[in-house]
Write an enzyme that holds these catalytic residues in place. Structure first.
Site, PDB file in Angstrom:
ATOM      1  N   HIS A 169      -4.393  -0.013  -0.166  1.00 57.34           N
ATOM      2  CA  HIS A 169      -3.732  -1.263  -0.539  1.00 57.34           C
ATOM      3  C   HIS A 169      -2.632  -1.013  -1.576  1.00 57.34           C
ATOM      4  O   HIS A 169      -1.516  -1.530  -1.447  1.00 57.34           O
ATOM      5  CB  HIS A 169      -4.766  -2.257  -1.091  1.00 57.34           C
ATOM      6  N   GLU A 170      -2.950  -0.222  -2.584  1.00 52.07           N
ATOM      7  CA  GLU A 170      -1.958   0.043  -3.634  1.00 52.07           C
ATOM      8  C   GLU A 170      -0.757   0.809  -3.064  1.00 52.07           C
ATOM      9  O   GLU A 170       0.392   0.521  -3.407  1.00 52.07           O
ATOM     10  CB  GLU A 170      -2.594   0.815  -4.803  1.00 52.07           C
ATOM     11  N   HIS A 219       1.689  -1.393  -1.253  1.00 54.00           N
ATOM     12  CA  HIS A 219       2.678  -2.080  -2.093  1.00 54.00           C
ATOM     13  C   HIS A 219       3.940  -1.214  -2.254  1.00 54.00           C
ATOM     14  O   HIS A 219       5.041  -1.739  -2.400  1.00 54.00           O
ATOM     15  CB  HIS A 219       2.109  -2.377  -3.490  1.00 54.00           C
ATOM     16  N   GLU A 244       0.948  -9.839  -1.401  1.00 57.19           N
ATOM     17  CA  GLU A 244      -0.451  -9.427  -1.450  1.00 57.19           C
ATOM     18  C   GLU A 244      -1.028  -9.336  -0.042  1.00 57.19           C
ATOM     19  O   GLU A 244      -1.719  -8.370   0.302  1.00 57.19           O
ATOM     20  CB  GLU A 244      -1.220 -10.456  -2.288  1.00 57.19           C
TER      21      GLU A 244
HETATM   22 ZN   LIG Z   1      -2.113  -5.863  -4.503  1.00 55.37          ZN
END
Ligand SMILES: [Zn+2]
Length: 244
Positions: free
Chosen positions: A98-99, A102, A171
């Site tokens: 997830h990071e 980004h 997100e």
């Molecule tokens: Zn995030």
């Protein structure tokens, strides 16, 4: 804008990460470190072509905070407090993926470039000179300006303040990209849902904490994750040919 070209952003974050390693305690917890190195190897292979400038490095910082971050230079940090909600390698993979998402979705680049324009104001030229000329880490001498506080501030690290929250759309995008990365790397995407469930629980118990403000609406995210699951599971099945 040339100032924030990918190479420069990568170099800046690599230098900032070196500073962070000097400033913050690094965990020697063997199990945490092994888990993160394993996740790092597998996920970074999946994102290789999305982050060709990355100099991959995965570090566990000894800090009791439920947090994790990834930088355009391929530097990934997680805090020991994250293990409150992460118990298995698959679960850790969901957070790391997830990071990194980004970064590959360019959310981080966007934020850094905004910060440089706003933060620099009339001194834009000076910072450009520092970033290009000084080889970032100050090796070139004279014109070096330390970008580490700005970078750390963007991630809400070491400032005592939460990072600026990503908006819902970003997100959701990172969740979607992240769950596909982890599945392609051979991790069970169901783990992303487990982690998000624990996050919802944790937030309920704490009545809103730092992580809550940087990663809003875990309940909404949990619902969205369920909708990505079918595609992710298909990738996970395919990945088994490579990993098992
Ligand atoms: Zn995030």
């Amino acid at each position: 804008m040339n100032l924030t070209s990918d190479t420069k952003v990568a170099e800046m974050t690599i230098a900032a990460f070196e500073d962070m390693k000097r400033q913050m305690p690094i965990s020697t917890h063997a199990a945490y470190n092994e888990m993160l190195q394993s996740v790092g190897n597998r996920i970074s292979q999946q994102v290789f072509w999305d982050m060709p400038l990355a100099e991959w490095e995965f570090v566990v910082f000894d800090q009791n905070e439920v947090n994790a971050f990834a930088m355009p230079g391929g530097k990934v940090g997680i805090f020991t407090g994250l293990f409150q909600i992460v118990k298995t390698e698959d679960e850790l993979a969901s957070v790391v993926a997830h990071e990194i998402a980004h970064v590959t979705a360019r959310h981080t680049h966007e934020r850094i470039s905004q910060q440089m324009v706003i933060g620099a104001g009339g001194q834009l030229v000076g910072i450009a000179a520092a970033v290009t000329g000084a080889g970032v880490a100050g090796l070139g001498g004279g014109s070096y300006i330390n970008m580490t506080p700005m970078i750390m501030g963007l991630y809400g690290i070491g400032t005592g303040q939460a990072a600026q929250a990503w908006d819902q759309k970003k997100e959701a995008e990172a969740d979607h990209i992240g769950i596909m990365y982890m599945a392609k790397a051979g991790y069970d995407p169901n783990a992303a849902i487990t982690v998000m469930e624990r996050m919802v629980e944790l937030e309920g118990g704490m009545g809103g904490n730092n992580y809550n403000s940087t990663h809003p609406s875990s309940m909404d995210r949990l619902n969205a994750l369920h909708s990505y699951l079918e595609d992710a599971l298909a990738e996970y099945e395919k990945s088994k040919e490579f990993f098992y």
